[in-house]
Scaffold this active site. Structure first.
Site, PDB file in Angstrom:
ATOM      1  N   GLU A  98       0.814  -1.220   0.000  1.00 44.25           N
ATOM      2  CA  GLU A  98       0.000   0.000   0.000  1.00 44.25           C
ATOM      3  C   GLU A  98       0.851   1.276   0.000  1.00 44.25           C
ATOM      4  O   GLU A  98       0.763   2.086   0.908  1.00 44.25           O
ATOM      5  CB  GLU A  98      -0.951   0.012   1.205  1.00 44.25           C
ATOM      6  CG  GLU A  98      -2.026  -1.063   1.142  1.00 44.25           C
ATOM      7  CD  GLU A  98      -3.158  -0.732   0.166  1.00 44.25           C
ATOM      8  OE1 GLU A  98      -3.046   0.283  -0.571  1.00 44.25           O
ATOM      9  OE2 GLU A  98      -4.136  -1.506   0.134  1.00 44.25           O
ATOM     10  N   GLU A 134      -3.955 -10.754   0.137  1.00 45.90           N
ATOM     11  CA  GLU A 134      -4.819 -10.645   1.309  1.00 45.90           C
ATOM     12  C   GLU A 134      -6.223 -11.035   0.865  1.00 45.90           C
ATOM     13  O   GLU A 134      -6.676 -10.624  -0.203  1.00 45.90           O
ATOM     14  CB  GLU A 134      -4.857  -9.212   1.864  1.00 45.90           C
ATOM     15  CG  GLU A 134      -3.521  -8.749   2.410  1.00 45.90           C
ATOM     16  CD  GLU A 134      -3.527  -7.295   2.899  1.00 45.90           C
ATOM     17  OE1 GLU A 134      -4.603  -6.763   3.242  1.00 45.90           O
ATOM     18  OE2 GLU A 134      -2.440  -6.704   2.918  1.00 45.90           O
TER      19      GLU A 134
HETATM   20  C1  IPT Z   1      -5.182  -3.784   3.662  1.00 45.76           C
HETATM   21  C2  IPT Z   1      -3.806  -3.625   4.235  1.00 45.76           C
HETATM   22  O1  IPT Z   1      -2.834  -4.037   3.316  1.00 45.76           O
HETATM   23  C3  IPT Z   1      -3.620  -4.383   5.499  1.00 45.76           C
HETATM   24  O2  IPT Z   1      -2.430  -3.932   6.104  1.00 45.76           O
HETATM   25  C4  IPT Z   1      -4.783  -4.196   6.422  1.00 45.76           C
HETATM   26  O3  IPT Z   1      -4.877  -2.867   6.789  1.00 45.76           O
HETATM   27  C5  IPT Z   1      -6.036  -4.604   5.715  1.00 45.76           C
HETATM   28  O4  IPT Z   1      -6.208  -3.802   4.588  1.00 45.76           O
HETATM   29  C6  IPT Z   1      -7.268  -4.404   6.572  1.00 45.76           C
HETATM   30  O5  IPT Z   1      -7.176  -4.973   7.813  1.00 45.76           O
HETATM   31  S1  IPT Z   1      -5.417  -2.370   2.632  1.00 45.76           S
HETATM   32  C7  IPT Z   1      -7.099  -2.075   2.417  1.00 45.76           C
HETATM   33  C8  IPT Z   1      -7.259  -0.763   1.723  1.00 45.76           C
HETATM   34  C9  IPT Z   1      -7.768  -3.126   1.612  1.00 45.76           C
END
Ligand code: IPT
Length: 965
Positions: free
Chosen positions: A413, A489
């Site tokens: 990010e 993720e």
């Molecule tokens: C995403 C991040 O990469 C991670 O660090 C964490 O914040 C997660 O979201 C949420 O818990 S970024 C998000 C804009 C999808």
């Protein structure tokens, strides 16, 4: 005004070139222990000259190093996700910049190698965020890059045989903070080891192990690059005193994979130093748009792992790390993304040893600029190029010798800019053997794999077919479309959830391009605290008075802060199990879902249960077969007998212990109904007639009041209800995200529904109560008819629900709520268990007979919310110590939850310690619940798990249970 080094675009000063992490027989002095510490709110307030040897620190605090100082009562932790907790004016930092001065006086033994035998290096493995360092009053330089090592040459200043004084001034904020905006607690400190390392003349400064595996021949190619005059020995490979900088071809080696973490122990030897090394042969390649290791496609069954401990913050004790990686292995996890920075070096050594694929991520995130349209984002600003390159180099150089690391990630990010290109170019040049990952590069200009986060199932399906939405630039589009795909993720594990894992896994199995993903995230980063009266709870954002924070968004892991598994982890383990065991026309189908292994390390056991009671058991012979294949095995002839509902459970267990997996550990299981299909008992008690006496109506063992028509007594038991209930304490996935369905529920008043008695009729052997359930100021409602019947021993209840009006939203739940005396604290059931289950997260629930205390049915989500549902109970009992209580039978099944508080109490609570036991047990009996989904960050429940208000009928039977004699 700040000193220049604090605003120097995150450039360290005075540090040595980065090199591989290793331990050797050269002398080393660990400086961990109690140091002197003083925290000043600003740099100007910090004591002048504290670095001088004779400075008097007698009245300073004592602080352990390594440590995150706010975890020791100095200042406070603060949590933000995306936002910077200071104004965004790069590279400037706030004047109120907590400054932690650290001092250590330490003895260096006489005879410790000094300038006569080489040099001495002072190494920091992690300083958050910037440390200015002095030894014996001489300034050595400045560290930047919190999760990366920094080394200084201290040879001229160190005095063996005397007391030396190390002074480190750690600034919480520096220009580097702009590059370290990860979603986690802000925790300054010297949080990893500080060591003095003797670097003997003629020692091994650095080395790079290249160990390739040729899957077509089984041969290995080993080359160790090393500038020193070193010799290489790997006795098991027949290499003794062999040359470095030379490719040794070894005819047959065993390959390293996450499933078979074969390491060969060796040694690099010079006249001055011996360095133990561990070699894992594996070759990572992208072939025809698929990521392969050793010629085979791999699937990430991964998690995102942050480094955090509820008591010590960024310092994670070594035994905790080993235990958590073993916990991953025991839950079938095969991969770790080191979100969002390189972990402690020992983590990677353990991944080598236990077998986990690693995506090693650079310490780089500038997320807060995203909220400002990415204006002034460092990623595309040449003034920051040095810092970006420096971070990439320091990660790659440190971690390059770990076979577990199969991909480099540029960070997380940080938008996109030319500095990412520079990082990728450098890394490719230095290490062509590992692909480059960065999710923020949506067009895949600089990376080798297409990576996304939180894409929903439909989009992953399209990507799987290589039919995703095209990019504007046809050349880039063609390039990206030919790449492998991963979800760095997905399945946001916040609170109760994630829902929908099974359907993601199906996509990973269907499309070769979809190579799995990494659940967000492994751990809830809660901080252990106690209430005034000593009860333990876990704190989250805002609990430390932060003016700007993101609440409980930091509590989104598969394990609780103390690393006990949440139901989400148990579900994940089931969904990703490497062996699938299921019913097939010819008996039992066993599918090998490993990427490499056969099944010979497993033994298969079967167990027949009737009505949840054991009938017979034995071992199942499963023929050997390789990954991707399946075999149908006949139901064992001994699996007969018993009456009623019979289930055959087959477990695959580890035959002999292996790293992280003890012998007997259950890797996978499956259940199949056997014999004649269970014929559910559809009957409800009948025969008794209701009689009215004053305001009360009696029917069999039941007594009802006539104002609402509610049951008030069952046999000798005082009860309240049952009555229709549609409310659940919103989960994080209900409350958050763009859909935030819980706020629509509240607008409709689903948390404050009332009943109006429409009709109460008795006669014909039944009592019929009709109510309309609705909320104040709402037109819509649910017409609910309760038809009660009875025999001498039990009550039958048929419930019919008709929505009245247009229901614009799904219901949270649909079922009944009742209350029973608090003494009925022991629960037993036959149905899904042992853990909680929800419509889109219920693979881990097996059919069996289970027992628990009411208190043991609760899942202590750090932020209280709906939990504890047990699925598809055929029957359940709630009883007191004497065995007296209540039995409920589903017709055929019913979900249930039993707790000492109401859904409203759960909804109101902010921490687990807000929940106070009432003088009742509240029992929910549900015919359906809304799915969980992962809308707190990602898609909501899939359509098939959405609970639409629709005409519904269900039935159950209530028995009073007398005390056992
Ligand atoms: C995403 C991040 O990469 C991670 O660090 C964490 O914040 C997660 O979201 C949420 O818990 S970024 C998000 C804009 C999808």
């Amino acid at each position: 005004m700040q000193p220049a080094y604090l605003e120097d675009f995150a450039r360290p000063r005075g540090t040595l070139s980065p090199r591989a992490w290793f331990r050797s027989d050269a002398a080393a002095l660990d400086l961990a222990g109690p140091w002197r510490f003083l925290l000043s709110p600003t740099l100007l307030g910090a004591p002048d000259g504290f670095w001088r040897q004779d400075f008097d620190d007698g009245d300073w605090a004592v602080l352990p190093v390594p440590s995150s100082w706010p975890m020791h009562g100095h200042g406070r932790p603060a949590y933000t996700n995306v936002n910077y907790p200071f104004p965004v004016e790069p590279p400037h930092v706030p004047t109120d910049n907590p400054t932690g001065d650290h001092r250590l006086a330490f003895a260096v033994p006489a005879g410790w190698p000094g300038a006569d035998r080489g040099r001495v290096v002072l190494r920091f493995d992690g300083v958050d965020s910037c440390g200015r360092v002095w030894l014996n009053g001489h300034e050595l330089g400045v560290t930047q890059g919190s999760r990366l090592p920094a080394e200084f040459d201290v040879t001229p200043w160190l005095r063996p045989g005397e007391t030396n004084v190390l002074a480190v001034r750690v600034h919480q904020w520096s220009s580097a903070s702009y590059l370290e905006d990860q979603d986690m607690w802000w925790l300054p400190g010297i949080f990893r080891e500080v060591r003095l390392l003797a670097r003997p003349t003629g020692g091994v400064e650095d080395f790079f192990v290249h160990a390739d595996f040729d899957h077509t021949t089984g041969a290995g190619a080993l080359r160790v690059d090393c500038a020193a005059a070193a010799r290489l020995s790997v006795p098991e490979l027949g290499l003794v005193d062999a040359p470095v900088n030379y490719t040794h071809r070894i005819r047959a080696v065993r390959a390293w994979t996450a499933e078979t973490p074969q390491l060969y122990a060796g040694e690099l030897v010079t006249a001055a130093e011996r360095v133990p090394i561990r070699i894992g042969f594996r070759t990572v390649a992208i072939v025809d748009g698929v990521l392969t290791v050793n010629g085979r496609r791999i699937v990430f069954r991964g998690v995102n792992r942050h480094e955090f401990h509820p008591d010590t913050g960024r310092v994670v004790p070594a035994d905790t790390v080993r235990a958590e990686l073993e916990l991953m292995k025991r839950h079938n996890i095969n991969a770790v993304r080191t979100s969002h920075y390189p972990p402690h070096p020992d983590v990677l050594a353990l991944c080598d040893e236990l077998g986990l694929w690693v995506v090693d991520e650079c310490d780089l995130e500038t997320h807060g600029f995203g909220r400002l349209g990415w204006r002034r984002n460092p990623s595309d600003d040449p003034r920051w190029t040095d810092a970006y390159l420096d971070r990439m180099r320091r990660m790659v150089e440190r971690d390059k010798n770990h076979p577990s690391v199969i991909m480099w990630s540029l960070g997380n990010e940080a938008g996109l800019g030319a500095n990412h290109g520079a990082m990728a170019d450098w890394a490719r040049g230095r290490d062509p053997g590992r692909p480059i990952h960065y999710e923020g590069d949506r067009e895949c200009r600089y990376v080798d794999v297409y990576s996304r986060m939180y894409a929903d199932h439909a989009e992953v399906d399209a990507i799987g077919r290589r039919a995703e939405k095209p990019l504007d630039d046809p050349a880039l589009d063609a390039r990206r479309r030919a790449m492998p795909f991963m979800l760095c993720e997905y399945a946001h594990a916040m609170g109760n959830g994630p829902g929908g894992l099974t359907e993601y896994q199906e996509l990973f199995e269907r499309y070769p391009r979809c190579q799995g993903g990494f659940v967000w995230e492994w751990l809830d980063h809660g901080i252990r605290r106690r209430t005034a009266d000593g009860r333990e709870f876990f704190a989250y954002g805002g609990d430390f008075g932060e003016p700007l924070h993101d609440g409980n968004f930091v509590i989104d892991g598969l394990v609780f802060p103390d690393r006990t598994p949440s139901p989400g982890l148990v579900e994940f383990a089931k969904v990703i199990e490497p062996v699938r065991i299921e019913a097939a026309p010819a008996g039992i189908r066993i599918t090998n879902r490993y990427d490499y292994r056969g099944l010979d390390h497993l033994r298969f056991e079967w167990r027949l249960e009737a009505g949840g009671e054991p009938v017979a058991s034995g071992e199942l012979d499963v023929p050997p077969f390789g990954p991707g294949a399946y075999a149908d095995v006949a139901v064992p002839p001994g699996a007969t007998g018993g009456t009623g509902e019979r289930w055959l459970t087959v477990s695959a267990r580890v035959a002999h212990g292996e790293p992280g997996l003890p012998a007997g550990h259950e890797v996978a299981w499956g259940q199949l109904p056997v014999g004649s299909d269970p014929t559910p008992d559809a009957s409800v008690p009948a025969g008794r007639r209701p009689t009215r006496l004053g305001r009360e109506i009696t029917l069999g063992p039941g007594t009802f009041e006539s104002a609402h028509g509610r049951l008030v007594r069952l046999g000798g038991l005082a009860v309240e209800g049952p009555r229709l209930d549609v409310w659940r304490a919103p989960t994080d996935n209900d409350s958050r995200g763009p859909s935030a369905i819980a706020s629509r529920w509240r607008q409709l008043g689903l948390h404050r529904m009332t009943d109006r008695l429409v009709d109460l009729r008795h006669g014909d052997g039944q009592l019929v109560v009709v109510t309309r359930v609705a909320a104040a100021q709402q037109e819509i409602g649910l017409l609910t008819a309760y038809t009660w019947t009875a025999d001498d021993l039990a009550l039958g209840l048929r419930v019919t629900i008709e929505p009245d009006g247009e229901w614009p939203v799904p219901l949270p739940r649909l079922g009944l709520r009742m209350a029973v005396p608090a003494e009925l604290a022991r629960v037993e059931w036959f149905g899904g268990g042992p853990g909680e289950a929800y419509p889109d997260s219920r693979r881990a629930a097996r059919i069996g007979r289970f027992g628990a205390a009411v208190d043991g049915l609760q899942t202590p989500y750090v932020f209280p919310q709906e939990n504890g549902n047990r699925a598809a109970a055929r029957w359940l009992t709630l009883r007191d110590d004497a065995g007296r209580g209540l039995r409920v039978e589903g017709r055929p099944t019913i979900d249930f939850a039993a707790r000492r508080w109401t859904s409203e109490d759960l909804d109101a609570a902010r921490h687990t310690t807000d929940l106070v036991a009432r003088d009742r047990v509240i029992l929910n009996l549900d015919v359906a619940q809304q799915g969980l989904g992962t809308a707190s960050c990602g898609p909501g429940p899939l359509p098939r798990y959405v609970l639409r208000a629709a005409p519904t009928t269900f039935a159950l039977v209530l028995h009073p249970v007398p005390a056992a004699r």
